[in-house]
Design a protein around this motif. Structure first.
Motif, PDB file in Angstrom:
ATOM      1  N   ASP A 171      24.777  10.523  -1.393  1.00  0.00           N
ATOM      2  CA  ASP A 171      23.803  10.731  -2.471  1.00  0.00           C
ATOM      3  C   ASP A 171      23.636   9.496  -3.346  1.00  0.00           C
ATOM      4  O   ASP A 171      22.714   9.423  -4.144  1.00  0.00           O
ATOM      5  N   VAL A 172      24.538   8.539  -3.231  1.00  0.00           N
ATOM      6  CA  VAL A 172      24.549   7.374  -4.107  1.00  0.00           C
ATOM      7  C   VAL A 172      23.494   6.380  -3.639  1.00  0.00           C
ATOM      8  O   VAL A 172      23.471   5.977  -2.482  1.00  0.00           O
ATOM      9  N   ARG A 173      22.609   6.012  -4.552  1.00  0.00           N
ATOM     10  CA  ARG A 173      21.484   5.133  -4.241  1.00  0.00           C
ATOM     11  C   ARG A 173      21.531   3.888  -5.124  1.00  0.00           C
ATOM     12  O   ARG A 173      22.195   3.861  -6.157  1.00  0.00           O
ATOM     13  N   PRO A 174      20.776   2.841  -4.739  1.00  0.00           N
ATOM     14  CA  PRO A 174      20.658   1.675  -5.624  1.00  0.00           C
ATOM     15  C   PRO A 174      20.251   2.108  -7.030  1.00  0.00           C
ATOM     16  O   PRO A 174      19.453   3.037  -7.197  1.00  0.00           O
ATOM     17  N   GLY A 175      20.818   1.447  -8.001  1.00  0.00           N
ATOM     18  CA  GLY A 175      20.604   1.827  -9.393  1.00  0.00           C
ATOM     19  C   GLY A 175      21.715   2.719  -9.921  1.00  0.00           C
ATOM     20  O   GLY A 175      21.705   3.112 -11.082  1.00  0.00           O
ATOM     21  N   SER A 176      22.687   3.024  -9.049  1.00  0.00           N
ATOM     22  CA  SER A 176      23.806   3.891  -9.432  1.00  0.00           C
ATOM     23  C   SER A 176      25.083   3.081  -9.598  1.00  0.00           C
ATOM     24  O   SER A 176      25.336   2.146  -8.853  1.00  0.00           O
ATOM     25  N   HIS A 177      25.866   3.495 -10.570  1.00  0.00           N
ATOM     26  CA  HIS A 177      27.188   2.899 -10.790  1.00  0.00           C
ATOM     27  C   HIS A 177      28.169   4.041 -10.955  1.00  0.00           C
ATOM     28  O   HIS A 177      28.037   4.852 -11.861  1.00  0.00           O
ATOM     29  N   LEU A 178      29.138   4.096 -10.074  1.00  0.00           N
ATOM     30  CA  LEU A 178      30.155   5.136 -10.119  1.00  0.00           C
ATOM     31  C   LEU A 178      31.511   4.501 -10.366  1.00  0.00           C
ATOM     32  O   LEU A 178      31.742   3.354 -10.006  1.00  0.00           O
ATOM     33  N   GLY A 179      32.375   5.259 -10.936  1.00  0.00           N
ATOM     34  CA  GLY A 179      33.750   4.828 -11.095  1.00  0.00           C
ATOM     35  C   GLY A 179      34.647   5.973 -10.677  1.00  0.00           C
ATOM     36  O   GLY A 179      34.284   7.127 -10.854  1.00  0.00           O
ATOM     37  N   ARG A 194      37.426  -4.120 -24.116  1.00  0.00           N
ATOM     38  CA  ARG A 194      36.721  -5.072 -23.249  1.00  0.00           C
ATOM     39  C   ARG A 194      36.279  -4.399 -21.964  1.00  0.00           C
ATOM     40  O   ARG A 194      35.193  -4.679 -21.453  1.00  0.00           O
ATOM     41  N   LEU A 195      37.096  -3.524 -21.426  1.00  0.00           N
ATOM     42  CA  LEU A 195      36.733  -2.817 -20.208  1.00  0.00           C
ATOM     43  C   LEU A 195      35.529  -1.910 -20.452  1.00  0.00           C
ATOM     44  O   LEU A 195      34.597  -1.885 -19.644  1.00  0.00           O
ATOM     45  N   VAL A 196      35.520  -1.194 -21.547  1.00  0.00           N
ATOM     46  CA  VAL A 196      34.386  -0.330 -21.888  1.00  0.00           C
ATOM     47  C   VAL A 196      33.117  -1.167 -22.059  1.00  0.00           C
ATOM     48  O   VAL A 196      32.039  -0.797 -21.578  1.00  0.00           O
ATOM     49  N   GLU A 197      33.225  -2.298 -22.728  1.00  0.00           N
ATOM     50  CA  GLU A 197      32.066  -3.185 -22.908  1.00  0.00           C
ATOM     51  C   GLU A 197      31.542  -3.681 -21.563  1.00  0.00           C
ATOM     52  O   GLU A 197      30.338  -3.710 -21.329  1.00  0.00           O
ATOM     53  N   TYR A 198      32.445  -4.070 -20.676  1.00  0.00           N
ATOM     54  CA  TYR A 198      32.033  -4.523 -19.347  1.00  0.00           C
ATOM     55  C   TYR A 198      31.323  -3.404 -18.597  1.00  0.00           C
ATOM     56  O   TYR A 198      30.260  -3.615 -18.003  1.00  0.00           O
ATOM     57  N   GLU A 199      31.895  -2.210 -18.601  1.00  0.00           N
ATOM     58  CA  GLU A 199      31.292  -1.081 -17.889  1.00  0.00           C
ATOM     59  C   GLU A 199      29.894  -0.763 -18.442  1.00  0.00           C
ATOM     60  O   GLU A 199      28.977  -0.454 -17.685  1.00  0.00           O
ATOM     61  N   HIS A 200      29.724  -0.869 -19.745  1.00  0.00           N
ATOM     62  CA  HIS A 200      28.409  -0.641 -20.350  1.00  0.00           C
ATOM     63  C   HIS A 200      27.406  -1.700 -19.866  1.00  0.00           C
ATOM     64  O   HIS A 200      26.281  -1.380 -19.485  1.00  0.00           O
ATOM     65  N   THR A 201      27.821  -2.957 -19.880  1.00  0.00           N
ATOM     66  CA  THR A 201      26.961  -4.046 -19.413  1.00  0.00           C
ATOM     67  C   THR A 201      26.611  -3.846 -17.942  1.00  0.00           C
ATOM     68  O   THR A 201      25.462  -4.036 -17.530  1.00  0.00           O
ATOM     69  N   LEU A 202      27.587  -3.449 -17.148  1.00  0.00           N
ATOM     70  CA  LEU A 202      27.358  -3.199 -15.727  1.00  0.00           C
ATOM     71  C   LEU A 202      26.381  -2.045 -15.525  1.00  0.00           C
ATOM     72  O   LEU A 202      25.454  -2.138 -14.708  1.00  0.00           O
ATOM     73  N   ASN A 203      26.554  -0.959 -16.274  1.00  0.00           N
ATOM     74  CA  ASN A 203      25.622   0.174 -16.180  1.00  0.00           C
ATOM     75  C   ASN A 203      24.194  -0.258 -16.467  1.00  0.00           C
ATOM     76  O   ASN A 203      23.261   0.154 -15.777  1.00  0.00           O
ATOM     77  N   THR A 204      24.023  -1.069 -17.496  1.00  0.00           N
ATOM     78  CA  THR A 204      22.690  -1.539 -17.885  1.00  0.00           C
ATOM     79  C   THR A 204      22.066  -2.360 -16.763  1.00  0.00           C
ATOM     80  O   THR A 204      20.904  -2.164 -16.406  1.00  0.00           O
ATOM     81  N   PHE A 205      22.842  -3.286 -16.192  1.00  0.00           N
ATOM     82  CA  PHE A 205      22.323  -4.094 -15.088  1.00  0.00           C
ATOM     83  C   PHE A 205      21.978  -3.239 -13.883  1.00  0.00           C
ATOM     84  O   PHE A 205      20.882  -3.335 -13.325  1.00  0.00           O
ATOM     85  N   VAL A 206      22.898  -2.417 -13.436  1.00  0.00           N
ATOM     86  CA  VAL A 206      22.723  -1.663 -12.204  1.00  0.00           C
ATOM     87  C   VAL A 206      21.534  -0.713 -12.290  1.00  0.00           C
ATOM     88  O   VAL A 206      20.781  -0.565 -11.336  1.00  0.00           O
ATOM     89  N   GLY A 214      18.601  -0.858 -13.399  1.00  0.00           N
ATOM     90  CA  GLY A 214      17.285  -1.370 -13.044  1.00  0.00           C
ATOM     91  C   GLY A 214      17.292  -2.282 -11.849  1.00  0.00           C
ATOM     92  O   GLY A 214      16.380  -3.092 -11.681  1.00  0.00           O
ATOM     93  N   SER A 215      18.283  -2.137 -10.983  1.00  0.00           N
ATOM     94  CA  SER A 215      18.437  -3.109  -9.904  1.00  0.00           C
ATOM     95  C   SER A 215      18.411  -2.442  -8.517  1.00  0.00           C
ATOM     96  O   SER A 215      18.386  -1.223  -8.402  1.00  0.00           O
ATOM     97  N   ARG A 216      18.480  -3.285  -7.504  1.00  0.00           N
ATOM     98  CA  ARG A 216      18.646  -2.837  -6.121  1.00  0.00           C
ATOM     99  C   ARG A 216      20.120  -2.996  -5.737  1.00  0.00           C
ATOM    100  O   ARG A 216      20.453  -3.429  -4.654  1.00  0.00           O
ATOM    101  N   CYS A 217      20.973  -2.639  -6.682  1.00  0.00           N
ATOM    102  CA  CYS A 217      22.415  -2.758  -6.503  1.00  0.00           C
ATOM    103  C   CYS A 217      23.018  -1.372  -6.716  1.00  0.00           C
ATOM    104  O   CYS A 217      22.561  -0.612  -7.575  1.00  0.00           O
ATOM    105  N   VAL A 218      24.026  -1.058  -5.934  1.00  0.00           N
ATOM    106  CA  VAL A 218      24.787   0.178  -6.118  1.00  0.00           C
ATOM    107  C   VAL A 218      26.252  -0.234  -6.195  1.00  0.00           C
ATOM    108  O   VAL A 218      26.730  -1.008  -5.384  1.00  0.00           O
ATOM    109  N   CYS A 219      26.923   0.217  -7.231  1.00  0.00           N
ATOM    110  CA  CYS A 219      28.337  -0.135  -7.453  1.00  0.00           C
ATOM    111  C   CYS A 219      29.178   1.120  -7.425  1.00  0.00           C
ATOM    112  O   CYS A 219      28.826   2.110  -8.011  1.00  0.00           O
TER     113      CYS A 219
END
Length: 154
Positions: free
Chosen positions: A11-19, A135-147, A149-154
């Motif tokens: 179900d995971v598509r580009p634009g998704s970030h899971l942890g 710092r980890l929370v800040e990174y995850e927020h930045t990553l969520n924002t990038f992912v 609107g992208s053709r990236c799935v993390c």
């Protein structure tokens, strides 16, 4: 995507970030292997950032499922780097440098004809006290924002 149904790797598509949190390396590979295989089946480039001591185990787990890992590596569809290798490209790990790397790798993947970039990033080093939780929370927020609107799935 609110639902009572559990999320499936398919179900995971580009634009998704899971942890996900795991306790053992077996649990880690139970999610990682299907995530990577799904990327190959969707013609996505797969970019894995892994803890160095599990690299061979991950490759072995992929091989056990019948994947010709060497073919994916040779073609460039699969790249494995350690967190240390990513960090040394920029001196030390930074959120900004990581997002810049993911943007560049996503653009490269698309330019090479892949549908998307599929990324795994083992963050064991971060939870072992290298970074503060803030710092980890800040990174995850930045990553969520990038992912998002992208053709990236993390």
């Amino acid at each position: 995507m609110p639902s009572d149904e559990p999320l499936r790797i398919g179900d995971v598509r580009p634009g998704s970030h899971l942890g996900w949190l795991y306790e053992t390396e077996d649990e880690y590979r139970e999610v990682l292997v299907p995530f990577v295989r799904e990327g190959f089946s969707r013609s996505e480039k797969v970019f894995c950032i892994v803890d160095p001591h599990v690299t061979e185990a991950i490759l072995g787990s992929l091989r056990k499922t019948g994947l010709e890992v060497e073919r994916y590596i040779a073609s460039g569809q699969l790249t494995l780097l350690t967190a240390q290798e990513v960090s040394t490209q920029h001196g030390s790990f930074s959120s900004e440098a990581m997002i810049a790397l993911l943007k560049a790798e996503t653009e490269r993947a698309r330019g090479e004809g892949y549908q998307a970039l599929r990324v795994t990033n083992d963050m064991t080093w971060a939870v072992e006290g290298v970074w503060s939780s803030q710092r980890l929370v800040e990174y995850e927020h930045t990553l969520n924002t990038f992912v998002a609107g992208s053709r990236c799935v993390c």
